[in-house]
Design an enzyme around this catalytic site. Sequence first.
Site, short mmCIF file in Angstrom:
data_model
loop_
_atom_site.label_atom_id
_atom_site.label_comp_id
_atom_site.label_asym_id
_atom_site.label_seq_id
_atom_site.Cartn_x
_atom_site.Cartn_y
_atom_site.Cartn_z
N SER A 16 0.86 -1.19 0.00
CA SER A 16 0.00 0.00 0.00
C SER A 16 0.89 1.23 0.00
CB SER A 16 -0.88 0.03 1.25
OG SER A 16 -1.43 1.32 1.44
N TYR A 21 -1.75 -0.67 10.24
CA TYR A 21 -1.79 -0.96 8.81
C TYR A 21 -0.49 -0.52 8.14
CZ TYR A 21 -3.75 -1.21 4.05
OH TYR A 21 -3.99 -1.52 2.72
P1 NDP Z 1 -11.10 -6.68 0.15
O1 NDP Z 1 -11.44 -6.62 1.60
O2 NDP Z 1 -12.07 -6.16 -0.85
O3 NDP Z 1 -10.73 -8.21 -0.23
C1 NDP Z 1 -9.76 -8.86 0.55
C2 NDP Z 1 -9.46 -10.22 -0.02
O4 NDP Z 1 -8.46 -10.82 0.82
C3 NDP Z 1 -10.65 -11.14 -0.03
O5 NDP Z 1 -10.60 -11.99 -1.15
C4 NDP Z 1 -10.46 -11.91 1.27
O6 NDP Z 1 -11.02 -13.21 1.22
C5 NDP Z 1 -8.97 -12.04 1.34
N1 NDP Z 1 -8.52 -12.25 2.70
C6 NDP Z 1 -8.64 -11.40 3.76
N2 NDP Z 1 -8.20 -11.98 4.87
C7 NDP Z 1 -7.81 -13.23 4.51
C8 NDP Z 1 -7.27 -14.33 5.20
N3 NDP Z 1 -7.07 -14.28 6.54
N4 NDP Z 1 -6.97 -15.45 4.52
C9 NDP Z 1 -7.19 -15.53 3.18
N5 NDP Z 1 -7.72 -14.54 2.47
C10 NDP Z 1 -8.03 -13.41 3.13
O7 NDP Z 1 -9.72 -5.93 0.01
P2 NDP Z 1 -8.99 -5.26 -1.25
O8 NDP Z 1 -9.24 -6.06 -2.46
O9 NDP Z 1 -9.31 -3.83 -1.25
O10 NDP Z 1 -7.46 -5.39 -0.79
C11 NDP Z 1 -6.59 -6.38 -1.31
C12 NDP Z 1 -5.16 -6.00 -0.92
O11 NDP Z 1 -4.89 -4.68 -1.42
C13 NDP Z 1 -4.91 -5.95 0.58
O12 NDP Z 1 -3.63 -6.43 0.86
C14 NDP Z 1 -5.02 -4.46 0.89
O13 NDP Z 1 -4.30 -4.12 2.05
C15 NDP Z 1 -4.42 -3.87 -0.36
N6 NDP Z 1 -4.77 -2.49 -0.60
C16 NDP Z 1 -6.08 -2.10 -0.82
C17 NDP Z 1 -6.39 -0.78 -1.04
C18 NDP Z 1 -7.78 -0.30 -1.27
O14 NDP Z 1 -7.99 0.93 -1.27
N7 NDP Z 1 -8.76 -1.16 -1.49
C19 NDP Z 1 -5.34 0.24 -1.04
C20 NDP Z 1 -4.00 -0.25 -0.83
C21 NDP Z 1 -3.75 -1.57 -0.62
P3 NDP Z 1 -12.27 -13.68 2.16
O15 NDP Z 1 -13.31 -12.62 2.08
O16 NDP Z 1 -12.65 -14.98 1.56
O17 NDP Z 1 -11.71 -13.83 3.53
#
Ligand code: NDP
Length: 237
Positions: free
Chosen positions: A132, A146
């Site tokens: 991020s 975070y």
């Molecule tokens: P979402 O919350 O929309 O999706 C998160 C994804 O990660 C889901 O598929 C979820 O699966 C999975 N996940 C979360 N926890 C676990 C776990 N313990 N084990 C396995 N899978 C897990 O998040 P984003 O798509 O927005 O974020 C994805 C990445 O991008 C993250 O690392 C986030 O920090 C990073 N990011 C996002 C930003 C944003 O503005 N959206 C900005 C900067 C970075 P499930 O629901 O099945 O648990």
Amino acid sequence: MGDFSGKSVMVLGGSRGIGAAIVRSFAAAGASVCFTYAGSADAAAAVAAETGATAVKADSADRDELVAAVAAAGALDVMVINAGVAMMGDPLTLDANAVDRLIDINVRAPYHAGVEAGRQMHDNGRIIIIGSVNGDRVPGPGFTAYALSKSAVQGIGRGLARDFGPRGITVNVVQPGPVDTDMNPADGPMAKRMHAAMAIPRHAHADEVTALVLFLASPAAAMITGTTQTIDGGLGI
Ligand code: NDP
């Protein structure tokens, strides 16, 4: 988009958001894709049905479960470590167990999954960690947990780039700014404040992040390693 026919790709956290977009893009580019999920079984099943990818239930907070899932994926060409959680708030009152769980998912998991992926990875493979812009920049109070996790993956990326570089494997960290997902909706309560700090004042679409991921996974990016690639609409400048 590139041609990833015959390539084996694993995406950690592929059921929703950026991870689901990455699964869709690699599948559309011909790759054989598997992805993990933890809580969103219905969403994972829908992504699998849509793309032909294989969904594997593996909680990134559970090291044994995670490492077993990565090992079972066999020799990969591309590993995308995307699964992550966000938590903002006053560190004096945030729940300590929740902070530790965030560190498990956002830091310990990328380390162990990256190492395990590298164990079997084909030469010239790719490891891409979704960090991020908050790994570089903390725009206000409430980001400590975070931000520490996203700074930590920079170190994992640089270190593994050195460890696996002799095999032609590249390791890079993609650092988005605001991306319209469940985690950070474009119409969420913080959106206006985020946009005010950006050169391009809007959330990114997940597909815009995916395009960078596929470029880093392509042969054209063979000499890009140990870097952080920020895609934040100028939030961090
Ligand atoms: P979402 O919350 O929309 O999706 C998160 C994804 O990660 C889901 O598929 C979820 O699966 C999975 N996940 C979360 N926890 C676990 C776990 N313990 N084990 C396995 N899978 C897990 O998040 P984003 O798509 O927005 O974020 C994805 C990445 O991008 C993250 O690392 C986030 O920090 C990073 N990011 C996002 C930003 C944003 O503005 N959206 C900005 C900067 C970075 P499930 O629901 O099945 O648990």
